[in-house]
Design a protein around this motif. Structure first.
Motif, PDB file in Angstrom:
ATOM      1  N   MET A 114      54.917  55.030  52.444  1.00  0.00           N
ATOM      2  CA  MET A 114      53.838  54.235  52.432  1.00  0.00           C
ATOM      3  C   MET A 114      53.510  54.497  50.855  1.00  0.00           C
ATOM      4  N   ARG A 115      52.899  53.479  50.361  1.00  0.00           N
ATOM      5  CA  ARG A 115      52.478  53.391  48.705  1.00  0.00           C
ATOM      6  C   ARG A 115      51.286  53.798  48.573  1.00  0.00           C
ATOM      7  N   ILE A 116      50.570  54.331  47.612  1.00  0.00           N
ATOM      8  CA  ILE A 116      49.086  54.559  47.478  1.00  0.00           C
ATOM      9  C   ILE A 116      48.387  53.006  47.204  1.00  0.00           C
ATOM     10  N   ASP A 117      49.009  52.011  46.798  1.00  0.00           N
ATOM     11  CA  ASP A 117      48.221  50.781  46.959  1.00  0.00           C
ATOM     12  C   ASP A 117      48.083  50.306  48.133  1.00  0.00           C
ATOM     13  N   VAL A 118      48.969  50.574  48.952  1.00  0.00           N
ATOM     14  CA  VAL A 118      48.672  50.045  50.633  1.00  0.00           C
ATOM     15  C   VAL A 118      47.498  50.929  51.032  1.00  0.00           C
ATOM     16  N   ALA A 119      47.602  52.109  50.961  1.00  0.00           N
ATOM     17  CA  ALA A 119      46.397  53.082  51.330  1.00  0.00           C
ATOM     18  C   ALA A 119      45.154  52.572  50.732  1.00  0.00           C
ATOM     19  N   SER A 120      45.166  52.430  49.588  1.00  0.00           N
ATOM     20  CA  SER A 120      43.885  51.877  48.935  1.00  0.00           C
ATOM     21  C   SER A 120      43.341  50.549  49.536  1.00  0.00           C
ATOM     22  N   ALA A 121      44.189  49.892  49.513  1.00  0.00           N
ATOM     23  CA  ALA A 121      43.974  48.280  50.064  1.00  0.00           C
ATOM     24  C   ALA A 121      43.340  48.680  51.594  1.00  0.00           C
ATOM     25  N   THR A 122      44.049  49.640  52.304  1.00  0.00           N
ATOM     26  CA  THR A 122      43.435  49.891  53.525  1.00  0.00           C
ATOM     27  C   THR A 122      42.032  50.419  53.774  1.00  0.00           C
ATOM     28  N   VAL A 123      41.815  51.289  52.740  1.00  0.00           N
ATOM     29  CA  VAL A 123      40.471  51.864  52.619  1.00  0.00           C
ATOM     30  C   VAL A 123      39.563  50.746  52.406  1.00  0.00           C
ATOM     31  N   LEU A 124      39.756  49.880  51.162  1.00  0.00           N
ATOM     32  CA  LEU A 124      38.849  48.970  51.023  1.00  0.00           C
ATOM     33  C   LEU A 124      38.817  48.042  52.242  1.00  0.00           C
ATOM     34  N   THR A 125      39.459  47.438  52.676  1.00  0.00           N
ATOM     35  CA  THR A 125      39.571  46.676  53.635  1.00  0.00           C
ATOM     36  C   THR A 125      38.656  46.837  54.671  1.00  0.00           C
ATOM     37  N   LEU A 126      38.787  48.476  55.422  1.00  0.00           N
ATOM     38  CA  LEU A 126      38.134  48.874  56.361  1.00  0.00           C
ATOM     39  C   LEU A 126      36.723  48.929  55.901  1.00  0.00           C
ATOM     40  N   LEU A 127      36.343  49.272  54.641  1.00  0.00           N
ATOM     41  CA  LEU A 127      34.867  49.239  54.123  1.00  0.00           C
ATOM     42  C   LEU A 127      34.450  47.945  54.340  1.00  0.00           C
ATOM     43  N   ALA A 128      35.078  46.949  53.865  1.00  0.00           N
ATOM     44  CA  ALA A 128      34.634  45.527  53.781  1.00  0.00           C
ATOM     45  C   ALA A 128      34.335  44.962  55.124  1.00  0.00           C
ATOM     46  N   ASP A 129      35.099  45.531  56.235  1.00  0.00           N
ATOM     47  CA  ASP A 129      34.768  44.878  57.495  1.00  0.00           C
ATOM     48  C   ASP A 129      33.673  45.664  58.310  1.00  0.00           C
ATOM     49  N   ARG A 130      32.943  46.410  57.709  1.00  0.00           N
ATOM     50  CA  ARG A 130      31.803  47.141  58.289  1.00  0.00           C
ATOM     51  C   ARG A 130      30.497  46.637  57.591  1.00  0.00           C
ATOM     52  N   GLY A 131      29.385  46.931  58.027  1.00  0.00           N
ATOM     53  CA  GLY A 131      28.189  46.800  57.569  1.00  0.00           C
ATOM     54  C   GLY A 131      27.968  47.391  56.033  1.00  0.00           C
ATOM     55  N   ALA A 132      26.876  47.056  55.416  1.00  0.00           N
ATOM     56  CA  ALA A 132      26.712  47.386  53.980  1.00  0.00           C
ATOM     57  C   ALA A 132      26.581  49.043  53.905  1.00  0.00           C
ATOM     58  N   SER A 133      26.039  49.585  54.905  1.00  0.00           N
ATOM     59  CA  SER A 133      25.586  51.061  54.742  1.00  0.00           C
ATOM     60  C   SER A 133      26.528  51.834  55.786  1.00  0.00           C
ATOM     61  N   ALA A 134      27.570  51.037  56.409  1.00  0.00           N
ATOM     62  CA  ALA A 134      28.481  51.990  57.080  1.00  0.00           C
ATOM     63  C   ALA A 134      29.424  52.845  56.408  1.00  0.00           C
ATOM     64  N   THR A 135      29.974  53.720  57.003  1.00  0.00           N
ATOM     65  CA  THR A 135      31.023  54.764  56.124  1.00  0.00           C
ATOM     66  C   THR A 135      32.220  54.682  57.165  1.00  0.00           C
ATOM     67  N   ILE A 136      33.357  55.262  56.693  1.00  0.00           N
ATOM     68  CA  ILE A 136      34.425  55.259  57.725  1.00  0.00           C
ATOM     69  C   ILE A 136      35.000  56.825  57.410  1.00  0.00           C
ATOM     70  N   CYS A 137      35.713  57.607  58.574  1.00  0.00           N
ATOM     71  CA  CYS A 137      36.251  58.557  58.537  1.00  0.00           C
ATOM     72  C   CYS A 137      37.792  58.527  58.129  1.00  0.00           C
ATOM     73  N   PRO A 138      38.022  59.891  57.411  1.00  0.00           N
ATOM     74  CA  PRO A 138      39.306  59.737  56.995  1.00  0.00           C
ATOM     75  C   PRO A 138      40.488  59.546  57.856  1.00  0.00           C
ATOM     76  N   SER A 139      40.195  59.995  58.862  1.00  0.00           N
ATOM     77  CA  SER A 139      41.256  59.857  60.089  1.00  0.00           C
ATOM     78  C   SER A 139      41.547  58.437  60.384  1.00  0.00           C
ATOM     79  N   GLU A 140      40.444  58.001  60.624  1.00  0.00           N
ATOM     80  CA  GLU A 140      40.553  56.513  61.063  1.00  0.00           C
ATOM     81  C   GLU A 140      41.207  55.576  59.980  1.00  0.00           C
ATOM     82  N   VAL A 141      41.382  55.946  58.843  1.00  0.00           N
ATOM     83  CA  VAL A 141      42.092  55.210  57.663  1.00  0.00           C
ATOM     84  C   VAL A 141      43.744  55.659  57.829  1.00  0.00           C
ATOM     85  N   ALA A 142      43.786  57.163  57.996  1.00  0.00           N
ATOM     86  CA  ALA A 142      44.893  57.594  57.987  1.00  0.00           C
ATOM     87  C   ALA A 142      45.687  56.802  59.308  1.00  0.00           C
ATOM     88  N   ARG A 143      45.174  56.716  60.574  1.00  0.00           N
ATOM     89  CA  ARG A 143      45.524  56.090  61.718  1.00  0.00           C
ATOM     90  C   ARG A 143      46.015  54.957  61.256  1.00  0.00           C
TER      91      ARG A 143
END
Length: 89
Positions: free
Chosen positions: A1-30
């Motif tokens: 796994m590359r850092i750019d894929v991990a970064s894109a995953t973080v940004l995609t999960l945030l974009a899929d949530r409401g403006a004030s939502a947060t995400i959990c680190p383990s959710e992204v790692a999964r």
């Protein structure tokens, strides 16, 4: 796994949530581990080092923010949640 894929995953999960939502680190790692695995069932804990590197990179670029219990964090330390940076995404 590359850092750019991990970064894109973080940004995609945030974009899929409401403006004030947060995400959990383990959710992204999964998600990252599932993408890296042929059968979608990889050990998400093994993805944490690349995930942490991606988070640090995104924080340094001010693409994301970190918080804990509603208080902003300047760097990844202890428990944290990932937030949008300045209402971006």
């Amino acid at each position: 796994m590359r850092i750019d894929v991990a970064s894109a995953t973080v940004l995609t999960l945030l974009a899929d949530r409401g403006a004030s939502a947060t995400i959990c680190p383990s959710e992204v790692a999964r998600k990252i581990a599932a993408k890296a695995s042929a059968n979608g069932e990889a050990d998400w804990r093994a993805a944490m080092p690349i995930f942490h590197a991606a988070v640090d990179h995104l924080v340094n670029r001010k693409d994301i923010g970190l918080s804990w219990k509603g208080r902003p964090l300047s760097a990844r330390s202890g428990p944290y949640r990932i937030t949008r940076a300045n209402g971006s995404l």
